[in-house]
Structure formats: C-alpha cells, structure tokens
Design a protein around this motif. Structure first.
Motif, PDB file in Angstrom:
ATOM      1  N   ARG A 168     -13.260  44.612  72.214  1.00 10.28           N
ATOM      2  CA  ARG A 168     -14.089  45.818  72.228  1.00 10.28           C
ATOM      3  C   ARG A 168     -13.392  46.909  73.036  1.00 10.28           C
ATOM      4  NH1 ARG A 168     -19.513  45.149  70.929  1.00 10.28           N
ATOM      5  NH2 ARG A 168     -19.504  47.422  71.042  1.00 10.28           N
ATOM      6  N   ASN A 169     -12.312  47.440  72.487  1.00 10.97           N
ATOM      7  CA  ASN A 169     -11.510  48.436  73.200  1.00 10.97           C
ATOM      8  C   ASN A 169     -11.504  49.775  72.470  1.00 10.97           C
ATOM      9  OD1 ASN A 169      -9.994  47.661  71.033  1.00 10.97           O
ATOM     10  ND2 ASN A 169      -8.140  47.188  72.185  1.00 10.97           N
ATOM     11  N   GLU A 170     -12.667  50.123  71.875  1.00 12.88           N
ATOM     12  CA  GLU A 170     -12.772  51.402  71.179  1.00 12.88           C
ATOM     13  C   GLU A 170     -12.419  52.565  72.109  1.00 12.88           C
ATOM     14  OE1 GLU A 170     -16.555  48.985  70.017  1.00 12.88           O
ATOM     15  OE2 GLU A 170     -15.215  49.194  71.741  1.00 12.88           O
ATOM     16  N   LYS A 171     -11.759  53.554  71.580  1.00 14.66           N
ATOM     17  CA  LYS A 171     -11.386  54.725  72.367  1.00 14.66           C
ATOM     18  C   LYS A 171     -12.429  55.820  72.200  1.00 14.66           C
ATOM     19  CE  LYS A 171      -7.565  57.896  73.320  1.00 14.66           C
ATOM     20  NZ  LYS A 171      -6.171  58.280  72.969  1.00 14.66           N
ATOM     21  N   VAL A 172     -12.799  56.476  73.295  1.00 13.14           N
ATOM     22  CA  VAL A 172     -13.762  57.576  73.252  1.00 13.14           C
ATOM     23  C   VAL A 172     -13.144  58.751  72.504  1.00 13.14           C
ATOM     24  CG1 VAL A 172     -15.119  59.213  74.595  1.00 13.14           C
ATOM     25  CG2 VAL A 172     -14.833  56.859  75.416  1.00 13.14           C
ATOM     26  N   LYS A 173     -13.906  59.296  71.542  1.00 11.00           N
ATOM     27  CA  LYS A 173     -13.441  60.438  70.749  1.00 11.00           C
ATOM     28  C   LYS A 173     -14.222  61.689  71.141  1.00 11.00           C
ATOM     29  CE  LYS A 173     -14.298  58.378  66.841  1.00 11.00           C
ATOM     30  NZ  LYS A 173     -14.699  57.036  67.305  1.00 11.00           N
ATOM     31  N   SER A 174     -13.653  62.836  70.843  1.00  7.68           N
ATOM     32  CA  SER A 174     -14.260  64.111  71.248  1.00  7.68           C
ATOM     33  C   SER A 174     -15.649  64.299  70.649  1.00  7.68           C
ATOM     34  CB  SER A 174     -13.359  65.284  70.849  1.00  7.68           C
ATOM     35  OG  SER A 174     -13.138  65.299  69.442  1.00  7.68           O
ATOM     36  N   GLY A 175     -15.894  63.732  69.475  1.00  3.47           N
ATOM     37  CA  GLY A 175     -17.186  63.910  68.820  1.00  3.47           C
ATOM     38  C   GLY A 175     -18.235  62.896  69.238  1.00  3.47           C
ATOM     39  N   ASP A 176     -17.869  61.958  70.113  1.00  8.62           N
ATOM     40  CA  ASP A 176     -18.832  60.949  70.566  1.00  8.62           C
ATOM     41  C   ASP A 176     -19.850  61.564  71.529  1.00  8.62           C
ATOM     42  OD1 ASP A 176     -17.765  58.802  69.143  1.00  8.62           O
ATOM     43  OD2 ASP A 176     -16.316  58.330  70.727  1.00  8.62           O
ATOM     44  N   SER A 177     -20.932  60.835  71.753  1.00 11.63           N
ATOM     45  CA  SER A 177     -21.930  61.243  72.739  1.00 11.63           C
ATOM     46  C   SER A 177     -21.296  61.303  74.121  1.00 11.63           C
ATOM     47  CB  SER A 177     -23.088  60.240  72.739  1.00 11.63           C
ATOM     48  OG  SER A 177     -23.860  60.347  73.920  1.00 11.63           O
ATOM     49  N   ARG A 178     -21.785  62.219  74.970  1.00  7.69           N
ATOM     50  CA  ARG A 178     -21.281  62.289  76.340  1.00  7.69           C
ATOM     51  C   ARG A 178     -21.668  61.046  77.135  1.00  7.69           C
ATOM     52  NH1 ARG A 178     -21.936  66.595  79.466  1.00  7.69           N
ATOM     53  NH2 ARG A 178     -22.244  65.398  81.373  1.00  7.69           N
ATOM     54  N   GLU A 179     -22.546  60.203  76.564  1.00  5.21           N
ATOM     55  CA  GLU A 179     -22.985  58.971  77.209  1.00  5.21           C
ATOM     56  C   GLU A 179     -22.495  57.740  76.436  1.00  5.21           C
ATOM     57  OE1 GLU A 179     -24.354  59.532  80.017  1.00  5.21           O
ATOM     58  OE2 GLU A 179     -24.666  61.672  79.685  1.00  5.21           O
TER      59      GLU A 179
END
Length: 276
Positions: free
Chosen positions: A238-249
């Motif tokens: 479970r090493n998904e990378k945070v993307k710019s369009g993701d929720s701030r949370e």
C-alpha cells in the motif's frame, strides 16, 4: 564461497549472543559531551516551541503540539516482547520475554503547520505504552506507568546538535505564517541541503513507511537508534503516492480504509553503535 561457508557467515551475522565488546558503551569517552550552555539553550528551545503552539492556538482556537501537528490517525494495539529475546536485549521495557503491553499509537504529519497532504514532508508515528514498571527519570511524574516513543520516517535527523535545533526552531517560529518564506530561509542555511532532505521523502501511504527514532538512546550498557518496520506484506504494497488532485486529507483516508479492513504489524528493532 562454499554452501557451508555461506551458512556459517549468515549464522554468525544473525548470532543472538554477540560478544560484549561488539558495541560502544553509552558512557564511552566522546559519546556525549554536554555543552556549557546546554541547559539555557534547552530552555530557549522550549520557549520557542511554546510560541509555536500559541500561534496554532491563536489561528485555530485548538490546542496543538509544536511539531507533528496534524493527526492522521489514532489506533490501539499491543507490543509483545519476543519469547526468546537475547539477554543483551532484555533491558527496561523488554526485560521480560513474552510480555505483552497495551499501546496507543498516533500517525501524524511532522511539520508545524496543518498542511494539506499534497505537501511533502516527514511523517511521524508515536506510541504510548501502558502498565510499564521500573525506574523512572528524576523529573517524571510520580507513580506514572507509561512510556512514550516518538518516530519519524526520515532515517536521520537534520537537527545536528542543540544549537542547530534552537536556530531551526526560531526560524520556524519567525516564519510560522509563511511556509514559502520558511522554505526559502531554510535553503539559504549553510546546512540547507540537510534541512530540506526530509521534505524530499516520497509522499506515499503512511502504512507502508518504516519509522525511526531521530536521536540515539541508551539501551542497557549500549546505545543506538530504534525503529519500526512493517512486516505484513500488504502494508508494503500500500504505497500509493499522493497526487495533486487528491483530498487534502488523503493520508488520513488511506489509514482509515486500511485499518477498517486489516491490522498493522511492525517489528521493533534496535541498531546499536558498533565499537569500531
């Protein structure tokens, strides 16, 4: 190397009973030399961090820590001491092989701001362990039975010494309301590359992270760093990378989703300073 030679090499490396002189003692010359002004500098650091807490209270009308401000998740768990723990590791909390403690753990972003999860930075994990018996520090609360551990996913600390810590904390307090100015001032430091290094860590799902104590601590006759390392395969996956369009949370959301379906398991390890 023959198969037998390879086996013996690995067996030696994994020996549960290293020689007593394999590690550097905690009180060996040069391990720690307090500075003459260390007590005064420590008070200045505390005063500065209190100002940072006041900034957050004034802004949010809520009490926050000076660092590791943003909580991403709080979970309950257990810490179990290995039943066959080597004698040199049977110290303090780990003195009784097979003993199990109740634990409360907190995942958090390390920076002083309530930052959006799209912003990269070091992440932290802290543990409060309950029903711990034994000798306590002189200034500890009388009758207390808890022990705390604080970890960070950066494997080394950028606050090299106590004077650097004061400088950096004062800079963070000065530019508290402007992360952009803080970042610029940090890069202008002589040790700027070291200071910004933790912000280059991959911004990924926290359940996949390993965590480390930033400072070394005495452990029995020796000293070293401690760490938590995921041992369940699904945690590392479970090493998904945070993307710019993701929720701030999004980091909180990922943790909540993971713990709703599964449990986490870490190995608690100690890395001693070798006597060489």
């Amino acid at each position: 190397m023959s198969l037998a030679g390879t086996y013996n090499t690995v067996k030696k490396a994994l020996s549960a009973a290293p020689p007593s002189d394999a590690y550097l003692r905690w009180d060996a010359p040069g391990v720690e030399s307090p500075k003459l002004n260390e007590e005064q500098t420590s008070r200045k650091i505390g005063d500065t961090m209190n100002k940072m807490q006041q900034h957050n209270f004034d802004k949010h009308r809520h009490t926050y820590r000076a660092t590791h401000v943003k909580t991403q998740g709080i979970v309950k768990g257990r810490l179990t001491v290995l039943p066959a723990l080597p004698s040199h590791l049977q110290q303090g909390l780990f003195k009784e092989p097979g003993k199990t403690y109740e634990v409360a753990a907190r995942y958090a972003n390390e920076p002083v701001f309530l930052q959006a999860d799209q912003d990269p930075g070091p992440r932290g994990l802290s543990m409060k362990i309950f029903d711990v018996k034994g000798e306590r520090l002189p200034d500890a609360e009388p009758g207390g039975t808890t022990q705390d551990f604080f970890f960070n996913n950066a494997p080394s600390i950028e606050l090299t010494d106590i004077d650097t810590c004061l400088d950096v904390m004062q800079m963070r307090e000065k530019y508290f309301d402007s992360p952009t100015k803080l970042a610029a001032a940090t890069r202008l430091r002589i040790d700027g590359l070291k200071q910004v290094a933790p912000f280059q860590l991959p911004n990924t799902n926290m359940i996949s992270h390993s965590f480390y104590t930033q400072s070394a601590f005495r452990y029995g006759e020796w000293y070293g760093h401690m760490g938590l390392f995921p041992v369940k395969g699904e945690m590392n996956e479970r090493n998904e990378k945070v993307k710019s369009g993701d929720s701030r949370e999004i980091l909180r959301d990922w943790l909540a989703d993971y713990f709703a379906k599964s449990g986490a398991k870490y190995e608690f390890r100690v890395n001693f300073r070798p006597d060489s």
